[in-house]
Design a protein around this motif. Sequence first.
Motif, short mmCIF file in Angstrom:
data_model
loop_
_atom_site.label_atom_id
_atom_site.label_comp_id
_atom_site.label_asym_id
_atom_site.label_seq_id
_atom_site.Cartn_x
_atom_site.Cartn_y
_atom_site.Cartn_z
N GLN A 82 84.25 -62.64 -8.23
CA GLN A 82 84.66 -61.27 -8.43
C GLN A 82 85.33 -60.81 -7.35
N VAL A 83 86.64 -60.06 -7.54
CA VAL A 83 87.38 -59.14 -6.24
C VAL A 83 87.36 -57.88 -7.01
N LEU A 84 86.47 -56.99 -6.58
CA LEU A 84 86.54 -55.74 -6.87
C LEU A 84 87.16 -54.68 -6.07
N LEU A 85 88.29 -54.21 -6.49
CA LEU A 85 89.16 -53.25 -5.85
C LEU A 85 88.98 -51.87 -6.47
N GLY A 86 88.30 -50.96 -5.90
CA GLY A 86 87.98 -49.65 -6.44
C GLY A 86 87.38 -49.68 -7.63
N GLY A 87 86.48 -50.68 -7.55
CA GLY A 87 85.44 -50.93 -8.92
C GLY A 87 86.18 -51.91 -9.95
N GLN A 88 87.41 -51.87 -9.93
CA GLN A 88 88.39 -52.86 -10.81
C GLN A 88 88.16 -54.33 -10.55
N ASP A 89 87.72 -55.28 -11.28
CA ASP A 89 87.86 -56.63 -10.97
C ASP A 89 89.23 -57.26 -11.37
N LEU A 90 89.83 -57.81 -10.22
CA LEU A 90 91.13 -58.37 -10.17
C LEU A 90 91.04 -59.84 -10.92
N ILE A 91 89.90 -60.54 -10.78
CA ILE A 91 89.74 -61.91 -11.32
C ILE A 91 90.09 -61.73 -12.77
N GLY A 92 91.00 -62.54 -13.37
CA GLY A 92 91.51 -62.68 -14.86
C GLY A 92 92.68 -61.80 -15.39
N LEU A 93 92.89 -60.99 -14.31
CA LEU A 93 94.17 -60.18 -14.66
C LEU A 93 95.45 -60.94 -14.67
N ASP A 94 96.26 -60.50 -15.59
CA ASP A 94 97.47 -61.44 -15.80
C ASP A 94 98.57 -60.80 -14.76
N ASP A 95 99.65 -61.54 -14.48
CA ASP A 95 100.52 -61.20 -13.57
C ASP A 95 100.99 -59.80 -13.50
N ARG A 96 101.45 -59.44 -14.88
CA ARG A 96 101.95 -58.16 -15.06
C ARG A 96 101.05 -56.99 -14.63
N ALA A 97 99.69 -57.14 -15.03
CA ALA A 97 98.58 -56.13 -14.34
C ALA A 97 98.44 -56.37 -12.86
N LEU A 98 98.42 -57.48 -12.37
CA LEU A 98 98.31 -57.63 -10.96
C LEU A 98 99.71 -56.82 -10.22
N SER A 99 100.83 -56.98 -10.70
CA SER A 99 101.89 -56.42 -10.17
C SER A 99 101.99 -54.94 -9.91
N LYS A 100 101.32 -54.30 -10.99
CA LYS A 100 101.08 -52.91 -10.73
C LYS A 100 100.16 -52.47 -9.80
N ILE A 101 99.30 -53.49 -9.17
CA ILE A 101 98.23 -53.35 -8.04
C ILE A 101 98.56 -53.58 -6.84
N ARG A 102 99.48 -54.88 -6.72
CA ARG A 102 99.89 -55.13 -5.47
C ARG A 102 101.16 -54.38 -4.89
N GLY A 103 100.95 -54.00 -3.79
CA GLY A 103 102.09 -53.28 -3.26
C GLY A 103 101.75 -51.82 -3.31
N ASN A 104 100.82 -51.46 -4.26
CA ASN A 104 100.22 -49.96 -4.43
C ASN A 104 98.97 -49.89 -4.05
N SER A 105 98.16 -50.36 -4.64
CA SER A 105 96.35 -50.29 -4.06
C SER A 105 96.19 -51.21 -3.07
N ILE A 106 96.76 -52.47 -2.99
CA ILE A 106 96.54 -53.23 -2.16
C ILE A 106 97.83 -53.92 -1.36
N GLY A 107 97.95 -54.28 -0.32
CA GLY A 107 99.31 -54.53 0.40
C GLY A 107 99.12 -55.71 1.26
N MET A 108 99.97 -56.66 1.42
CA MET A 108 99.78 -57.86 2.11
C MET A 108 100.82 -58.12 3.09
N VAL A 109 100.54 -58.57 4.38
CA VAL A 109 101.27 -58.87 5.36
C VAL A 109 101.18 -60.32 5.59
#
Length: 383
Positions: A82-109
Motif C-alpha cells: 500500500q502507498v497511501l497518499l492522503g488516504g488514497q491507495d496509489l497501488i493499482g491505479l492506472d497511468d491516467r489516474a496517476l498522472s492527475k496525482i503526480r506533479g499535483n499532490s506528489i512531486g519528484m526531483v
Amino acid sequence: MTLATPLPTPAPAVGPDPVLSVRDLRISFPSEAGTVEAVRGVDFDLLPGRTLCIVGESGSGKSATAMGIMGLLPPTADLRGQVLLGGQDLIGLDDRALSKIRGNSIGMVFQDPLSALTPIFSVGRLLSDALRVHQDLTKRAAWEQAVQLLDLVGIPDPRGRATAFPHEFSGGMRQRVVIAMAIANRPSVLVADEPTTALDVTVQAQILDVLRLAQRETGAGLVLITHDLGVVAGHADDVAVMYAGRFVEHAGVQELFRRPTMPYTARLLAAVPTVDGGARRPLVPIGGEPPALVGLPDGCPFAPRCAVALDACRSGEPELSHVTGHGDVACLRATEIADGSLDPAGDAAPVDPPAPAYPAGTGEVVLRVSDLVKTFPVTKGAL
C-alpha cells in the motif's frame, strides 16, 4: 559535506496525520537469473513538514522504493503493498489516474535534471505547462507563476532566463528548475532521488538549501534518498537505513548518529571521512559485497559481512523490533549494542596508518605541465 555538519533539532510535526503512509511495499523484477526482490516489505509514515532520509549502498533498493511510490516502475515490475497518499491507495491505479496525482499532490526531483527536462521547450514553457495541466490558468498567468517559481529557487534574471532552454543552464541551475517544477502545484509530498549526486560540494549545498526552502514554502513532507551521510546529518528528521531491499534501522537522526544500533549502520558511519576526529586515520570500508537479490539465503543478509554475527543470525532473518529510546532495528544483538556492552563495528575499528613506503618529497617527476593553453576557433555564428 561531512559528519562535522551540526545535527539539527528535529522540527515538531505539523499535524498528527501522515501525508504519506507506505505499508509492506514489495517490488520485484524478472531476470534471467530469477526474480529480483528489489524491495522487501518497506513500511514508514511521513508527517507534514518533516524529512525522511533513506540511505544505503548502491543496489539496496532506495531508488526502486521511490519509483514504486511514484508509480514510475516499468510494466514488468510486480508491485504490491500500500502507498497511501492522503488516504488514497496509489497501488493499482492506472497511468491516467496517476498522472492527475503526480506533479499535483506528489512531486519528484530526479537524480539527472537534464534527462528530466524536455530539451525542445524553454524552462518557462515547461513550468507553465506543469501548472496548466493541474490548474485552470491562462497562458499569461501560468507564465507569470513560472517566473515567480524560478525566482523562488534562486535563478538570476528569472524573467529573461524563462525563455532559455535546459541545455543553456548549468547542472545546478537545471536542478533548481526541476525543484521548481516539483513544487509548482504545492504538493503535500516531495520525493528527491539523490538530487545532488552529479553536483560539486558547493552547488550541492545550494541545492539542498533550495529543497529546504521549497519544503518550507509548501509545508510538504520530504523523502530524500541519498548515499551521503553528511547530507543526512544536516537535513534529516528521521533516517531509514536500507540493506538488501528492506529497512534494517529506522530512527531519529540524532539517535542514529549518537548510537548506531545496527552493525551495518555503524560500518557505514565508520567509512565516512570526518574533519573533527583529531588523529588522522584511514577510512574503514565494509568488507565483502552486498548480496544479490535473487534467491536470498536464510538468515540476515548482512551476516557474511558482520563482525559481531552469531550462528543464529545465519538461520533466520530478524524482523524490525523497537529499541527503547532509539527506534526500530533488525538485529538480534540490538539490545547489547544499544546499552553499550557490544561494539557494533567489532574488529573494524580504525587503526593508525602505516608509515609511507617512501619519504615525502622524493622521487622523479613523471609529469610536468607548464603554460598550457587550449583555444577553440569560432567557425560559425555571430560573436
